[in-house]
Write an enzyme that holds these catalytic residues in place. Structure first.
Site, short mmCIF file in Angstrom:
data_model
loop_
_atom_site.label_atom_id
_atom_site.label_comp_id
_atom_site.label_asym_id
_atom_site.label_seq_id
_atom_site.Cartn_x
_atom_site.Cartn_y
_atom_site.Cartn_z
N LYS A 97 0.82 -1.22 0.00
CA LYS A 97 0.00 0.00 0.00
C LYS A 97 0.84 1.26 0.00
CE LYS A 97 -4.11 -2.08 2.04
NZ LYS A 97 -3.57 -3.39 2.40
O1 OMP Z 1 -5.19 -4.06 -0.16
C1 OMP Z 1 -5.62 -4.98 0.53
O2 OMP Z 1 -5.30 -6.14 0.31
C2 OMP Z 1 -6.66 -4.68 1.53
C3 OMP Z 1 -7.50 -3.64 1.22
C4 OMP Z 1 -8.68 -3.48 1.97
O3 OMP Z 1 -9.52 -2.66 1.65
N1 OMP Z 1 -8.90 -4.29 3.03
C5 OMP Z 1 -8.02 -5.29 3.40
O4 OMP Z 1 -8.33 -6.03 4.34
N2 OMP Z 1 -6.85 -5.45 2.69
C6 OMP Z 1 -5.85 -6.45 3.12
O5 OMP Z 1 -6.39 -7.75 2.90
C7 OMP Z 1 -6.05 -8.64 3.97
C8 OMP Z 1 -7.32 -9.11 4.64
O6 OMP Z 1 -7.03 -10.07 5.60
P1 OMP Z 1 -8.16 -10.97 6.31
O7 OMP Z 1 -9.13 -10.03 6.92
O8 OMP Z 1 -7.37 -11.74 7.32
O9 OMP Z 1 -8.75 -11.85 5.25
C9 OMP Z 1 -5.12 -7.85 4.88
O10 OMP Z 1 -3.78 -8.13 4.48
C10 OMP Z 1 -5.45 -6.40 4.60
O11 OMP Z 1 -4.33 -5.56 4.78
#
Ligand code: OMP
Length: 282
Positions: A97
């Site tokens: 990011k």
């Molecule tokens: O860019 C991302 O991947 C991201 C964007 C977003 O809007 N929300 C989000 O959760 N993420 C990333 O996606 C992953 C979600 O993880 P879980 O919630 O464990 O499935 C994490 O690494 C967050 O940093």
């Protein structure tokens, strides 16, 4: 010239299904896996995820923060994970990011998208909140190298709205900021087949998005399935016709099934199957 990311991703989605699994070595997951919260634990965790999944999912998405936590030795583990995941056939989206003024953005782009860089990845998540134009050096380098970007447009977290739903009075279409980012991406991807390399991040948690034009001719990275409460069955309702270009991300929802390789594969396969069924029903 390297085949553009958008077409490599399209093929991987068609062959393997569109699931993206995150490599997010939370301290709590290391503990659950019986590993120490140290560099050896980090290394074992990442290697296990790569070994379990890099030959079957379209995309692996290492979350850089969890590696940065361990300083330079954590970054070394990240470098190795990226290399091994790519060698095993997964596309790697580096979730770092990044976002800064253009001249600094050029250095971030070179760190992640320059061939030969130790952290060279297939694509990078970037933040456009210094202005979409500040990302230009990354867009240019990605085009040159056949890499991709995923630009934060409508994020999965509840706090995102205060920025992303803000409306700019000077925008005659009175689009909000998130919609403006989607419009920039549609321009970037215009005319590309089978799709462009410039994706948007759009949370799977956001409910009905029919007021947005998600037809950006590029991939939509959709985090939020699993630990954040969204399910594969939600995808058609959230994304409508754009669901065919969605790359759903699951991190903790899969990772909590480790450390056994077979259990990680079974969980990933189950999500993949539920996603396939949901997309086919759309
Ligand atoms: O860019 C991302 O991947 C991201 C964007 C977003 O809007 N929300 C989000 O959760 N993420 C990333 O996606 C992953 C979600 O993880 P879980 O919630 O464990 O499935 C994490 O690494 C967050 O940093």
């Amino acid at each position: 010239m390297t085949e553009p990311f958008g077409s490599r991703l399209r093929r991987a989605m068609d062959e393997r299904g569109p699931l993206c699994v995150g490599i997010d070595p939370h301290a709590s997951l290391l503990a659950d896996w019986g590993l120490n919260d140290d560099i050896a634990g980090l290394e074992r965790f990442s290697r296990t995820v790569v070994e379990a999944l890099a030959d079957r999912v379209a995309v692996l998405k290492p979350q850089s923060a969890f590696f940065e936590r361990f300083g330079s030795r954590g970054i070394a583990v990240l470098e190795k994970s990226v290399e091994e995941a790519r060698a095993a056939g997964a596309l790697v989206v580096m979730d770092a990011k990044r976002g800064d003024i253009g001249s600094t953005m050029a250095a971030y782009a070179s760190a992640f998208l320059e061939k030969g860089s130790p952290l060279f990845s297939d694509a990078l998540t970037v933040s456009p909140y210094l202005g979409y134009g500040s990302l230009k050096p990354a867009v240019d380098l990605a085009r040159e190298n056949g890499s991709g970007l995923f630009v934060l447009a409508l994020t999965s977290n509840p706090e995102g709205g205060e920025v992303q739903h803000a409306v700019r009075p000077e925008d005659t279409a009175l689009r909000n900021v998130g919609a403006t980012m989607l419009a920039h991406l549609a321009e970037e991807n215009a005319g590309e087949t089978p799709m462009g390399s410039f994706g948007a991040v759009v949370g799977a948690t956001l409910g009905d998005l029919s007021s947005y034009d998600l037809d950006i001719n590029g991939p939509l990275l959709a985090p939020g399935i699993g630990a954040q409460g969204a399910t594969p069955a939600d995808l058609p309702g959230v994304f409508g016709a754009a669901v065919h270009r969605v790359v759903p991300n699951v991190s903790r929802g899969v990772l909590r099934h480790g450390p056994e390789i077979g259990s990680l594969r079974a969980s990933s396969d189950l999500f993949a199957e539920q996603i396939r069924a949901a997309v086919a029903s759309a």
